[in-house]
Enzyme design. Structure first.
Site, PDB file in Angstrom:
ATOM      1  N   GLU A 142    -104.622 -38.934 -51.934  1.00  0.00           N
ATOM      2  CA  GLU A 142    -104.328 -38.964 -50.497  1.00  0.00           C
ATOM      3  C   GLU A 142    -103.069 -39.733 -50.137  1.00  0.00           C
ATOM      4  O   GLU A 142    -102.399 -39.404 -49.167  1.00  0.00           O
ATOM      5  CB  GLU A 142    -105.484 -39.604 -49.699  1.00  0.00           C
ATOM      6  CG  GLU A 142    -106.819 -38.972 -49.911  1.00  0.00           C
ATOM      7  CD  GLU A 142    -107.637 -39.780 -50.889  1.00  0.00           C
ATOM      8  OE1 GLU A 142    -107.068 -40.176 -51.912  1.00  0.00           O
ATOM      9  OE2 GLU A 142    -108.826 -40.002 -50.638  1.00  0.00           O
ATOM     10  N   TYR A 150    -113.377 -49.635 -54.867  1.00  0.00           N
ATOM     11  CA  TYR A 150    -113.357 -48.873 -53.610  1.00  0.00           C
ATOM     12  C   TYR A 150    -114.026 -49.664 -52.490  1.00  0.00           C
ATOM     13  O   TYR A 150    -115.085 -50.262 -52.679  1.00  0.00           O
ATOM     14  CB  TYR A 150    -114.056 -47.531 -53.800  1.00  0.00           C
ATOM     15  CG  TYR A 150    -113.794 -46.569 -52.668  1.00  0.00           C
ATOM     16  CD1 TYR A 150    -112.492 -46.200 -52.336  1.00  0.00           C
ATOM     17  CD2 TYR A 150    -114.837 -46.039 -51.924  1.00  0.00           C
ATOM     18  CE1 TYR A 150    -112.238 -45.322 -51.304  1.00  0.00           C
ATOM     19  CE2 TYR A 150    -114.599 -45.155 -50.889  1.00  0.00           C
ATOM     20  CZ  TYR A 150    -113.300 -44.807 -50.579  1.00  0.00           C
ATOM     21  OH  TYR A 150    -113.054 -43.939 -49.538  1.00  0.00           O
ATOM     22  N   ASP A 201    -110.490 -39.819 -52.673  1.00  0.00           N
ATOM     23  CA  ASP A 201    -111.503 -40.880 -52.687  1.00  0.00           C
ATOM     24  C   ASP A 201    -112.897 -40.331 -52.963  1.00  0.00           C
ATOM     25  O   ASP A 201    -113.180 -39.144 -52.745  1.00  0.00           O
ATOM     26  CB  ASP A 201    -111.491 -41.640 -51.360  1.00  0.00           C
ATOM     27  CG  ASP A 201    -110.265 -42.529 -51.214  1.00  0.00           C
ATOM     28  OD1 ASP A 201    -109.596 -42.772 -52.231  1.00  0.00           O
ATOM     29  OD2 ASP A 201    -109.973 -42.974 -50.088  1.00  0.00           O
TER      30      ASP A 201
END
Length: 876
Positions: free
Chosen positions: A9, A327, A119
């Protein structure tokens, strides 16, 4: 063998991953989402004449039906999703992403494989799916790779075992998006019609606002109650100071409620003998907290660092993309076995065996943790905040917080010796508590928060006598419920099961952007319009505004992600109930429909026509409006009076200040809620019930009130030459002329500058409107020149001017727009050129259009001449 394409991304993530993959991989970024539902309606509404022709021979009932169908079709087009036909979606490439998409398509065409490395949550899964859909080609070429941290080992392991797209996760994201879209697009117009223009509603955001509104009302309804506490300063036999609190009288809790009771106790205590009657010593421990999940990181960053939720997530995103932390959107406290093993070795080496528990500490996660991977932790525990490269100072602080929490969570408990001493004095019992740290354990790394109980008590024993030095009685008042901070609101949302780690930050951001709440000194205050909208939605959409219903819907989204339920079936069930409520809400109030925005009438007379004025609430604030506004046009009175907030700013961070402010406010004569005070002028102050407009209580206070003198900037009025000064109205700050006969105003732009003088509308009676008997006038707005109906606001018809129209009436145009008359009036195909405005460049340009969309031909004005660009497909 060709190369493989890897798509992520963000450019930062691409840069980090590129370090760990060999020359056989090309790593590119999509720069976030590339495809979404349309940002605005893409088709023009039929003109009035065309619509009239299509229903000319139809019956009244048929006309109504056709009208409803036409409105529904327009709404579906605008929403981009059709809840009436299987939730078909009209996804479109996001504006500005055309070049990114074209590059990815070109690279993918020549690649052997395409790795989608977005993600690992549902949002990332959806981005991966959209990328596959727009790039196209053989689906077998696509591989899905997910990783919890961007380290060399994690990346290489992920690419060794790629998987496939998780369509259940994609569908869960789509279901959330579609529900939010339907609620926003279908309820907002109802609020415009019933309450006030410019309002909006959201499926989860409106519930979050409800929490703040309820807290606001709890505070306004709260009546502070007086109480006292009494501390006794004593001396032990060896002359040590010993302070105790009077805790009981005759064995029952003692809390004087007024000065008389407090002074009576002081009198009795002054005469009493003080003797230690009980001493309790016991060892206590304090265990470390779990490693951070999204919500607890946001709360800790707010409490310890003063960061807002949005800032915390932005910094965490950068740390993750640089490979420093795992994350950051997770609700799992799990830690990988490898991470725990490495950490235990680190603790032993740097702190010693005494700080290492015999077995790893294990923490529980809530059921159905959505991103059930790992807690937020450093990717490498040996990397401290001082070792970070290319990160700003605030990111260093956040990393240190995450690092400390991670290390502390696997350390031994802190150990204390806790002591409680009780002293008898006549019929009263006094107490003191203390705690001595014996072993710091986890607190060596992460400083504990909360009340500091670490104080050493004198070594007194039962039977010892104490000498009274003085008594210290103090008056207090009970405090209202605390206002929510961003972090506290996230904690409440999490507790109620509303929202998920990936949505907390957007919820907090959205409710502030909509103007229903404001944040002052990091505390939330509900605005009056936020209260009204909450009430209206609560009355007509009880499911939508129900906390448990919203939480159950989150659980259903979890079930969709797990593949346990069909996503469109969940949407159908939701929409059936929602559309039923919406249909009722659209009815007249007498039929159970949404109530209109209520006006509370006062005895204040209109300065223009002497009719009574009413308290009105708009999206811009509270003001007085003449009751004659609802009369026929010839009799109508549009007079309004702005209500300025009473002088004085409450510092809610100071102890007891909000309590003091509540005590100072007048109480409503009808419901006893605290009243809000507004200055009408220097002779009158208006007190309005905090429950307005649900309660019609108000008080007009007359007297001498000081209106703060003007100390701000001035500009010369472009109409009469007088000074213009900064004023604050219900639409915000603006510059207003000091000459009462002039009444000229100018806007304050977002950058703080005063807007240039407004051009007077230019009338074009030769250009009739299509949907009314009015004609067009040329106006100059924030979006440049446009034609608007001469009878606005009765008719709101607008359109862009054509170059040929401006050429035809060039003599009427202001000097600064004369250059537009020299623009090309047509493209090579003969299509008429339309005048448009670029917000980015802040200048006009001309282009031709086909069915409302740019044809590819345009011209811009540079250095005194028009430069044409022709990107039409058939351009020669």
């Amino acid at each position: 063998m060709g190369k493989s394409l890897v798509i992520v991304e963000s450019p930062a993530k691409a840069k980090t991953i590129n370090k760990y993959l060999g020359k056989d991989f090309i790593v590119k970024s999509s720069v976030g989402h590339v495809r979404d539902l349309p940002t605005a309606g893409q088709t023009a509404t039929p003109t009035g004449k065309a619509a009239a022709a299509s229903t000319k021979k139809a019956s009244t009932t048929d006309k109504e039906q056709q009208k409803r169908e036409k409105e529904r079709a327009a709404l579906i087009k605008k929403m981009g999703v059709d809840p009436y036909h299987g939730w078909q979606a009209n996804y479109q490439i996001l504006p500005g992403k055309e070049k990114v998409v074209a590059e990815l398509q070109k690279l993918a065409k020549d690649a052997d494989s395409v790795y989608l490395a977005t993600d690992l949550d549902r949002e990332g899964e959806a981005i991966a799916w959209h990328l596959r859909e727009i790039i196209g080609g053989d689906e077998k070429r696509y591989k899905r790779v997910v990783f919890n941290e961007i380290t060399k080992n994690a990346i290489q392991q992920a690419f060794k075992q790629p998987g496939e797209l998780n369509m259940d996760g994609v569908n869960a994201q789509q279901a959330r998006r579609f529900m939010d879209r339907v609620v926003g697009f279908m309820v907002s117009p109802l609020l415009w019609k019933k309450v006030a223009r410019g309002l909006s509603a959201g499926r989860v955001q409106s519930v979050a606002v409800k929490l703040l509104v309820e807290r606001e009302r709890e505070i306004k309804a709260f009546v502070p109650e007086e109480f006292w506490d009494i501390n006794a300063d004593t001396l032990t036999a060896d002359k040590q100071d010993f302070r105790l609190l009077v805790a009981q009288k005759d064995g029952l809790a003692f809390k004087p409620v007024n000065e008389t009771e407090a002074l009576a106790a002081v009198a009795a205590l002054n005469k009493a003998q003080y003797e230690v009657c009980k001493r309790e010593d016991k060892p206590t421990t304090s265990k470390p907290s779990a490693p951070f999940i999204t919500s607890t990181l946001q709360q800790a960053a707010s409490t310890r660092l003063g960061y807002g939720v949005k800032k915390t997530m932005m910094l965490a995103q950068r740390l993750y993309e640089a490979g420093y932390i795992t994350y950051m959107r997770t609700d799992s406290t799990n830690l990988s076995a490898e991470a725990v093993e490495n950490l235990r070795g680190y603790i032993t080496k740097h702190y010693g065996e005494a700080y290492l528990p015999s077995q790893p500490n294990v923490y529980g996660s809530k059921q159905n943790a959505q991103e059930a991977h790992e807690a937020i932790r450093p990717s490498d525990v040996t990397v401290t905040a001082d070792d970070l490269e290319g990160m700003e100072a605030d990111a260093h602080k956040l990393y240190a917080l995450i690092w400390n929490q991670f290390v502390a969570c696997q350390m031994t408990p802190a150990q204390y010796d806790s002591t409680t001493v009780s002293v008898k004095a006549a019929e009263y019992t006094l107490k003191a508590k203390g705690r001595i740290l014996k072993f710091d354990g986890w607190t060596r790394v992460q400083r504990p928060l909360g009340k500091n109980e670490d104080q050493i008590l004198p070594p007194v024993k039962v039977g010892d006598s104490l000498k009274l030095v003085s008594l210290d009685p103090k008056q207090h008042f009970t405090k209202p419920p605390a206002r929510y901070t961003e972090a506290a609101l996230v904690k409440e949302l999490e507790k109620r099961g509303i929202g998920r780690p990936s949505t907390y930050a957007s919820i907090i951001s959205t409710i502030q952007d909509r103007g229903y709440v404001k944040v002052d000194q990091r505390r939330f205050f509900a605005e009056k319009m936020g209260e009204i909208v909450t009430d209206r939605l609560d009355e007509n959409f009880d499911d939508l505004m129900n906390y448990d219903f919203t939480a159950r819907m989150e659980e259903k989204l979890d079930q969709i992600a797990e593949g346990e339920v069909n996503w469109t079936a969940v949407l159908d069930e939701f929409f059936a109930d929602f559309s039923r409520d919406l249909e009722t809400a659209e009815q007249d109030e007498s039929l159970g429909g949404m109530k209109p925005n209520h006006i509370v009438m006062t005895n204040i007379l209109c300065p223009t026509c002497s009719r009574p004025m009413g308290i009105r609430t708009a999206s811009t604030g509270v003001f007085l409006g003449c009751s004659g506004y609802g009369l026929p046009p010839k009799e109508r009175c549009k007079t309004t009076i702005n209500l300025g907030d009473e002088e004085g700013v409450i510092n809610v961070l100071e102890e007891d200040v909000e309590t003091a402010a509540l005590r100072a406010k007048k109480r409503c004569p009808i419901c006893e809620t605290a009243m809000d005070a507004y200055l009408i002028d220097d002779k009158r102050k208006l007190h309005v019930c905090g429950n307005n407009p649900n309660c019609e209580g108000f008080i007009v206070e007359e007297g001498e009130f000081k209106v703060k003198g003007y100390e701000g900037p001035t500009v010369e009025c472009d109409k009469c030459g007088s000074d213009m000064v900064l004023k604050n109205g219900r639409f915000g700050k603006y510059m207003g002329c000091t000459n009462d006969a002039c009444k000229n105003t100018r806007k304050i732009l977002k950058n703080g500058e005063v807007a240039p003088p407004k051009e007077e509308p230019v009338h074009f009676p030769e250009l009739p409107c299509e949907n009314s008997d009015a004609y067009f006038v040329l106006r100059d707005g924030a979006s440049g020149l446009f034609f608007a109906a001469s009878n606005f606001p009765k008719s709101r018809e607008t359109r862009a001017p054509l170059v040929e129209e401006l050429k035809r009436f060039a003599e009427r145009l202001p000097e600064k727009y004369q250059y537009l008359t020299s623009a090309p009036a047509h493209d090579p195909d003969g299509l008429p050129a339309v005048v448009r405005f670029s917000r980015k460049e802040k200048e006009h340009y001309v282009r031709t259009e086909t069915e409302g969309k740019p044809s590819g031909w345009m011209a811009v004005y540079q250095e005194g001449k028009w430069l044409v660009t022709d990107k039409r497909k058939n351009a020669k």
